[in-house]
Design a protein around this motif. Structure first.
Motif, PDB file in Angstrom:
ATOM      1  N   VAL A  37       5.993   8.239   3.071  1.00 15.10           N
ATOM      2  CA  VAL A  37       4.693   7.672   3.403  1.00 15.10           C
ATOM      3  C   VAL A  37       4.719   7.175   4.844  1.00 15.10           C
ATOM      4  O   VAL A  37       5.679   6.534   5.276  1.00 15.10           O
ATOM      5  N   PHE A  38       3.654   7.491   5.579  1.00 14.89           N
ATOM      6  CA  PHE A  38       3.528   7.092   6.984  1.00 14.89           C
ATOM      7  C   PHE A  38       2.370   6.115   7.145  1.00 14.89           C
ATOM      8  O   PHE A  38       1.390   6.169   6.398  1.00 14.89           O
ATOM      9  N   HIS A  39       2.502   5.262   8.156  1.00 13.67           N
ATOM     10  CA  HIS A  39       1.414   4.353   8.513  1.00 13.67           C
ATOM     11  C   HIS A  39       1.056   4.574   9.969  1.00 13.67           C
ATOM     12  O   HIS A  39       1.902   4.464  10.861  1.00 13.67           O
ATOM     13  N   ALA A  97      14.032   2.083   9.000  1.00 15.00           N
ATOM     14  CA  ALA A  97      13.642   3.381   9.548  1.00 15.00           C
ATOM     15  C   ALA A  97      14.043   4.493   8.572  1.00 15.00           C
ATOM     16  O   ALA A  97      14.975   4.344   7.778  1.00 15.00           O
ATOM     17  N   VAL A  98      13.331   5.611   8.649  1.00  6.99           N
ATOM     18  CA  VAL A  98      13.566   6.733   7.732  1.00  6.99           C
ATOM     19  C   VAL A  98      14.235   7.871   8.501  1.00  6.99           C
ATOM     20  O   VAL A  98      13.765   8.267   9.574  1.00  6.99           O
ATOM     21  N   ILE A  99      15.324   8.374   7.937  1.00  5.86           N
ATOM     22  CA  ILE A  99      16.137   9.399   8.580  1.00  5.86           C
ATOM     23  C   ILE A  99      16.208  10.629   7.675  1.00  5.86           C
ATOM     24  O   ILE A  99      16.471  10.514   6.474  1.00  5.86           O
ATOM     25  N   GLY A 100      15.962  11.816   8.251  1.00  6.93           N
ATOM     26  CA  GLY A 100      16.184  13.069   7.543  1.00  6.93           C
ATOM     27  C   GLY A 100      17.571  13.593   7.869  1.00  6.93           C
ATOM     28  O   GLY A 100      17.984  13.591   9.028  1.00  6.93           O
ATOM     29  N   LEU A 101      18.297  14.024   6.849  1.00 10.28           N
ATOM     30  CA  LEU A 101      19.679  14.472   7.022  1.00 10.28           C
ATOM     31  C   LEU A 101      19.806  15.925   6.562  1.00 10.28           C
ATOM     32  O   LEU A 101      19.656  16.240   5.391  1.00 10.28           O
ATOM     33  N   ALA A 112       7.360   6.397   9.549  1.00  7.55           N
ATOM     34  CA  ALA A 112       7.533   6.395   8.098  1.00  7.55           C
ATOM     35  C   ALA A 112       7.821   4.971   7.629  1.00  7.55           C
ATOM     36  O   ALA A 112       8.606   4.248   8.249  1.00  7.55           O
ATOM     37  N   VAL A 113       7.184   4.559   6.530  1.00  4.68           N
ATOM     38  CA  VAL A 113       7.321   3.181   6.057  1.00  4.68           C
ATOM     39  C   VAL A 113       7.836   3.100   4.623  1.00  4.68           C
ATOM     40  O   VAL A 113       8.168   2.006   4.155  1.00  4.68           O
ATOM     41  N   ALA A 114       7.891   4.211   3.913  1.00  3.39           N
ATOM     42  CA  ALA A 114       8.358   4.167   2.520  1.00  3.39           C
ATOM     43  C   ALA A 114       8.872   5.534   2.114  1.00  3.39           C
ATOM     44  O   ALA A 114       8.424   6.566   2.618  1.00  3.39           O
ATOM     45  N   VAL A 115       9.835   5.523   1.185  1.00  2.00           N
ATOM     46  CA  VAL A 115      10.406   6.751   0.635  1.00  2.00           C
ATOM     47  C   VAL A 115      10.506   6.599  -0.875  1.00  2.00           C
ATOM     48  O   VAL A 115      10.991   5.574  -1.369  1.00  2.00           O
ATOM     49  N   LEU A 116      10.018   7.600  -1.592  1.00  3.64           N
ATOM     50  CA  LEU A 116      10.129   7.621  -3.052  1.00  3.64           C
ATOM     51  C   LEU A 116      10.832   8.907  -3.450  1.00  3.64           C
ATOM     52  O   LEU A 116      10.451   9.989  -3.017  1.00  3.64           O
ATOM     53  N   GLU A 117      11.857   8.794  -4.276  1.00  5.57           N
ATOM     54  CA  GLU A 117      12.625   9.968  -4.712  1.00  5.57           C
ATOM     55  C   GLU A 117      12.698   9.986  -6.234  1.00  5.57           C
ATOM     56  O   GLU A 117      12.955   8.959  -6.857  1.00  5.57           O
ATOM     57  N   GLN A 129       0.824  -1.206   0.000  1.00  4.16           N
ATOM     58  CA  GLN A 129       0.000   0.000   0.000  1.00  4.16           C
ATOM     59  C   GLN A 129       0.857   1.256   0.000  1.00  4.16           C
ATOM     60  O   GLN A 129       0.543   2.238  -0.675  1.00  4.16           O
ATOM     61  N   ALA A 130       1.945   1.236   0.764  1.00  2.00           N
ATOM     62  CA  ALA A 130       2.811   2.412   0.854  1.00  2.00           C
ATOM     63  C   ALA A 130       3.439   2.746  -0.495  1.00  2.00           C
ATOM     64  O   ALA A 130       3.555   3.923  -0.859  1.00  2.00           O
TER      65      ALA A 130
END
Length: 313
Positions: free
Chosen positions: A194-196, A240-244, A295-300, A57-58
């Motif tokens: 994307v968050f769940h 896990a999702v990390i912002g830098l 956060a469960v997914a990242v799209l770039e 889904q994510a």
């Protein structure tokens, strides 16, 4: 004598044809072990099925969100409230304070320039929700029809288990000074997170300084929970999702962890983690790292900033 021998052989034959109590007990024991093993696998199977559904889904929501972001006009500087990257569109959560908040202007995406001012909150919140989990009104009378549920603003309601946020930045090697507004034709990097089941009251968590190539992350408050009531091992983990946020040259970026192994001191306190990012370290040397919970997914993807209409680059 012959008859006695035949009688004894017949008796032995009948004795061997039956199943002893010991054999029954052994069979029952083996069956019990097998059944208990199957039962033990059921929770793990359910967990893996749930994780697979969430991931599937994510990925769909991330692709839809990227298309919505472009369609709604977020790549047109005159349609949003801020055009100075790094921009974040996150009406359902909180950013780290290092990002400029971008919202759609009230007059719509094809309207001329207007004074900055975001759209009403319900609409922005509506845009940032996954819209596959519709909320229904189920009547008590089975002969009546099930109907969709709408809010007081007339917006169709959703459970909102999946939500998303967007980040718009310049390429790390662009060389453009920080704070310079986007212009039509500029290259940009669009990142969808994307968050769940996100907690909207919980923003990114400061993890301290991360040095590229060092492979380690030292927590600013060793032994303390990153989020009260939640285990650090469940937050700072693989996936896990990390912002830098770069402390010098570079661009704000969001990455998923491909490796996260906690480190402890002699007292057993969690002091940090050995980490590795999908795709390797980002461009730059030192960063302020932020954990993005739930956060469960990242799209770039790479995009181009649009002009006032589709025919102007």
């Amino acid at each position: 004598m012959k008859n006695d021998t035949v009688s004894q052989m017949t008796s032995n034959h009948h004795r061997r044809a039956g199943i002893t109590l010991m054999e029954v007990l052994i069979a029952v024991g083996i069956l019990a072990i097998g059944l208990s093993s199957v039962v033990a696998l059921l929770p793990a199977g359910h967990s893996m099925a749930q994780r697979s559904f969430t991931t599937d889904q994510a990925s769909i929501i991330a692709a839809n969100a990227a298309a919505d972001f472009v369609t709604l006009g977020f790549l047109r500087p005159e349609c949003i409230t801020s055009a100075a990257p790094p921009l974040v569109y996150d009406p359902l959560g909180m950013n780290s304070g290092a990002l400029s908040t971008a919202m759609l202007k009230p007059l719509g995406l094809f309207a001329p320039f207007a004074a900055p001012g975001p759209r009403v909150a319900p609409l922005n919140a509506y845009l940032a929700r996954g819209r596959d989990d519709v909320v229904y009104n189920v009547p008590e009378n089975p002969n009546q029809d099930v109907t969709n549920r709408f809010s007081a603003e007339g917006i169709r309601e959703y459970q909102g288990k999946f939500t998303w946020a967007a980040l718009l930045t310049r390429p790390a090697t662009s060389g453009v000074p920080v704070g310079t507004a986007f212009l039509p034709g500029d290259d940009a990097i669009l990142t969808i997170v994307v968050f769940h089941q996100r907690d909207p009251n919980q923003g990114p968590v400061d993890l301290g300084t991360y040095t590229a190539g060092a492979g380690g992350l030292t927590l600013p408050n060793p032994g303390a929970p990153l989020i009260p009531g939640r285990q650090n091992r469940d937050l700072l983990r693989t996936g896990a999702v990390i912002g830098l946020e770069p402390q010098a040259a570079g661009s704000y970026t969001v990455r998923r962890l491909s490796l996260a192994s906690p480190t402890t001191d002699q007292a057993g306190r969690e002091t940090g983690a050995f980490i590795d990012f999908e795709g390797g370290d980002p461009f730059g040397t030192t960063f302020t790292a932020y954990l993005i919970p739930d956060a469960v997914a990242v799209l770039e993807r790479q995009v181009t900033i649009e002009g006032p209409n589709g025919y102007v680059p």
